[in-house]
Design a protein around this motif. Structure first.
Motif, mmCIF file in Angstrom:
data_model
loop_
_atom_site.group_PDB
_atom_site.id
_atom_site.type_symbol
_atom_site.label_atom_id
_atom_site.label_comp_id
_atom_site.label_asym_id
_atom_site.label_seq_id
_atom_site.Cartn_x
_atom_site.Cartn_y
_atom_site.Cartn_z
ATOM 1 N N ALA A 22 0.731 -1.115 -0.339
ATOM 2 C CA ALA A 22 0.067 0.100 0.327
ATOM 3 C C ALA A 22 0.756 0.933 -0.179
ATOM 4 O O ALA A 22 0.269 2.336 -0.512
ATOM 5 C CB ALA A 22 -1.048 0.143 1.004
ATOM 6 N N ARG A 23 2.328 1.369 0.470
ATOM 7 C CA ARG A 23 3.044 2.296 0.307
ATOM 8 C C ARG A 23 3.971 1.734 0.261
ATOM 9 O O ARG A 23 5.132 1.049 1.350
ATOM 10 C CB ARG A 23 2.354 2.603 1.929
ATOM 11 N N PRO A 24 5.024 2.252 -0.483
ATOM 12 C CA PRO A 24 6.038 2.064 -0.577
ATOM 13 C C PRO A 24 7.336 2.152 0.131
ATOM 14 O O PRO A 24 6.942 3.422 1.115
ATOM 15 C CB PRO A 24 6.603 2.820 -2.604
ATOM 16 N N PRO A 25 8.346 2.399 0.013
ATOM 17 C CA PRO A 25 9.853 2.654 1.014
ATOM 18 C C PRO A 25 9.897 4.348 1.068
ATOM 19 O O PRO A 25 9.688 4.205 -0.812
ATOM 20 C CB PRO A 25 10.744 1.744 0.775
ATOM 21 N N GLY A 26 9.913 4.753 2.107
ATOM 22 C CA GLY A 26 9.986 6.141 1.681
ATOM 23 C C GLY A 26 10.052 7.133 3.231
ATOM 24 O O GLY A 26 10.096 5.822 4.435
ATOM 25 N N ARG A 27 10.005 8.175 3.427
ATOM 26 C CA ARG A 27 10.059 8.945 5.038
ATOM 27 C C ARG A 27 9.138 8.520 5.743
ATOM 28 O O ARG A 27 9.311 8.152 6.839
ATOM 29 C CB ARG A 27 9.938 10.694 4.353
ATOM 30 N N GLY A 28 7.679 7.675 5.184
ATOM 31 C CA GLY A 28 6.831 7.678 6.602
ATOM 32 C C GLY A 28 7.502 6.195 6.761
ATOM 33 O O GLY A 28 7.048 5.716 8.669
ATOM 34 N N SER A 29 7.479 5.093 5.554
ATOM 35 C CA SER A 29 8.075 4.073 6.116
ATOM 36 C C SER A 29 9.282 4.248 6.936
ATOM 37 O O SER A 29 9.655 3.291 7.928
ATOM 38 C CB SER A 29 8.752 2.703 4.973
ATOM 39 N N LEU A 30 9.969 4.919 6.760
ATOM 40 C CA LEU A 30 11.308 5.120 7.923
ATOM 41 C C LEU A 30 10.586 5.495 9.182
ATOM 42 O O LEU A 30 11.528 4.805 10.477
ATOM 43 C CB LEU A 30 12.388 5.914 7.251
ATOM 44 N N ARG A 31 9.951 6.473 9.428
ATOM 45 C CA ARG A 31 9.143 7.100 10.227
ATOM 46 C C ARG A 31 8.781 6.652 11.283
ATOM 47 O O ARG A 31 9.163 6.108 12.375
ATOM 48 C CB ARG A 31 8.286 8.226 10.261
ATOM 49 N N ASP A 32 8.029 4.582 10.488
ATOM 50 C CA ASP A 32 7.590 3.933 11.185
ATOM 51 C C ASP A 32 8.394 3.229 12.199
ATOM 52 O O ASP A 32 7.890 2.722 13.056
ATOM 53 C CB ASP A 32 6.616 3.666 10.585
ATOM 54 N N ALA A 33 9.958 3.169 11.711
ATOM 55 C CA ALA A 33 10.014 1.122 11.738
ATOM 56 C C ALA A 33 10.788 2.749 13.375
ATOM 57 O O ALA A 33 11.431 1.783 13.887
ATOM 58 C CB ALA A 33 11.576 1.741 10.779
ATOM 59 N N ALA A 34 11.783 3.958 12.631
ATOM 60 C CA ALA A 34 12.289 5.025 14.060
ATOM 61 C C ALA A 34 11.012 4.664 15.413
ATOM 62 O O ALA A 34 11.444 4.347 16.499
ATOM 63 C CB ALA A 34 12.623 6.141 13.287
ATOM 64 N N LEU A 35 9.689 4.930 14.743
ATOM 65 C CA LEU A 35 8.656 4.768 16.373
ATOM 66 C C LEU A 35 8.815 3.383 16.680
ATOM 67 O O LEU A 35 8.554 3.375 17.908
ATOM 68 C CB LEU A 35 8.000 5.279 15.245
ATOM 69 N N ILE A 36 8.911 2.326 16.594
ATOM 70 C CA ILE A 36 8.654 1.428 16.751
ATOM 71 C C ILE A 36 9.886 1.187 17.293
ATOM 72 O O ILE A 36 10.195 0.074 18.722
ATOM 73 C CB ILE A 36 9.199 -0.193 15.874
ATOM 74 N N ALA A 37 11.329 1.778 16.616
ATOM 75 C CA ALA A 37 12.294 1.322 18.059
ATOM 76 C C ALA A 37 11.923 2.009 19.312
ATOM 77 O O ALA A 37 13.269 1.575 20.678
ATOM 78 C CB ALA A 37 13.438 1.257 16.874
ATOM 79 N N VAL A 38 11.937 2.871 18.860
ATOM 80 C CA VAL A 38 12.017 3.964 20.515
ATOM 81 C C VAL A 38 10.837 3.536 21.294
ATOM 82 O O VAL A 38 11.609 3.469 22.751
ATOM 83 C CB VAL A 38 11.854 5.433 19.531
ATOM 84 N N ALA A 39 9.932 3.185 20.777
ATOM 85 C CA ALA A 39 8.688 2.561 21.432
ATOM 86 C C ALA A 39 9.553 1.723 22.340
ATOM 87 O O ALA A 39 9.544 1.326 23.655
ATOM 88 C CB ALA A 39 7.522 2.222 21.102
ATOM 89 N N SER A 40 9.817 0.474 21.988
ATOM 90 C CA SER A 40 10.748 -0.528 22.462
ATOM 91 C C SER A 40 11.703 -0.365 23.321
ATOM 92 O O SER A 40 11.707 -1.458 24.299
ATOM 93 C CB SER A 40 11.102 -2.137 21.221
ATOM 94 N N PRO A 83 21.172 1.222 17.276
ATOM 95 C CA PRO A 83 20.548 0.209 16.459
ATOM 96 C C PRO A 83 19.275 1.583 16.490
ATOM 97 O O PRO A 83 18.823 2.333 15.793
ATOM 98 C CB PRO A 83 20.228 -0.613 16.615
ATOM 99 N N THR A 84 18.493 2.167 17.473
ATOM 100 C CA THR A 84 17.281 2.858 17.110
ATOM 101 C C THR A 84 17.961 4.228 17.177
ATOM 102 O O THR A 84 17.194 4.887 16.223
ATOM 103 C CB THR A 84 16.721 2.638 18.735
ATOM 104 N N LEU A 85 19.649 4.891 18.140
ATOM 105 C CA LEU A 85 19.899 6.142 17.469
ATOM 106 C C LEU A 85 19.674 5.902 15.700
ATOM 107 O O LEU A 85 19.674 7.087 14.761
ATOM 108 C CB LEU A 85 20.723 6.259 17.694
ATOM 109 N N LYS A 86 20.370 5.433 14.752
ATOM 110 C CA LYS A 86 20.808 5.047 13.939
ATOM 111 C C LYS A 86 19.334 5.133 12.581
ATOM 112 O O LYS A 86 19.357 5.785 11.690
ATOM 113 C CB LYS A 86 21.461 3.643 13.295
ATOM 114 N N VAL A 88 16.494 6.597 13.679
ATOM 115 C CA VAL A 88 15.565 7.596 13.571
ATOM 116 C C VAL A 88 16.458 8.866 13.129
ATOM 117 O O VAL A 88 16.477 9.680 12.435
ATOM 118 C CB VAL A 88 16.183 8.572 15.856
ATOM 119 N N ARG A 89 18.251 8.595 13.411
ATOM 120 C CA ARG A 89 19.395 9.588 12.281
ATOM 121 C C ARG A 89 18.582 9.857 10.746
ATOM 122 O O ARG A 89 19.025 10.546 9.990
ATOM 123 C CB ARG A 89 20.556 9.532 12.105
ATOM 124 N N GLU A 90 18.020 8.774 10.239
ATOM 125 C CA GLU A 90 17.202 8.207 8.714
ATOM 126 C C GLU A 90 16.490 9.053 8.973
ATOM 127 O O GLU A 90 16.264 9.401 7.700
ATOM 128 C CB GLU A 90 17.603 6.743 8.303
#
Length: 90
Positions: A22-40, A83-86, A88-90
């Motif tokens: 539904a959504r190709p890789p991009g800024r939203g995908s990177l944001r979602d990954a960063a939020l998951i990692a920060v929450a964890s 790994p989480t900071l990486k 977030v930086r992306e």
């Protein structure tokens, strides 16, 4: 019932970063990954994640300031792994 293990979180964050049909890789995908990692890393709930801002990250000390939570009204400084900071930086 058991919680999700760290390996599972990494797998979910990796999948989020890749995007989906539904959504190709991009800024939203990177944001979602960063939020998951920060929450964890910080064991945060949805409302705590929603209240975070980029200014709450202290890059030099690898920490994040959670200004308030359901159980702590004073705020708390929590550690984020490299790994989480990486992500977030992306």
């Amino acid at each position: 019932m058991t919680g999700i293990r760290h390996e599972g979180v990494r797998a979910v964050a990796h999948q989020a970063a890749k995007g989906d049909f539904a959504r190709p890789p991009g800024r939203g995908s990177l944001r979602d990954a960063a939020l998951i990692a920060v929450a964890s890393d910080a064991l945060l709930g949805v409302s705590e994640i929603a209240a975070l801002g980029v200014a709450d990250i202290a890059w030099n000390s690898s920490t994040i300031l959670v200004r308030r939570s359901k159980t702590d009204r004073e705020g708390e400084v929590l550690y984020l792994g490299e790994p989480t900071l990486k992500r977030v930086r992306e």
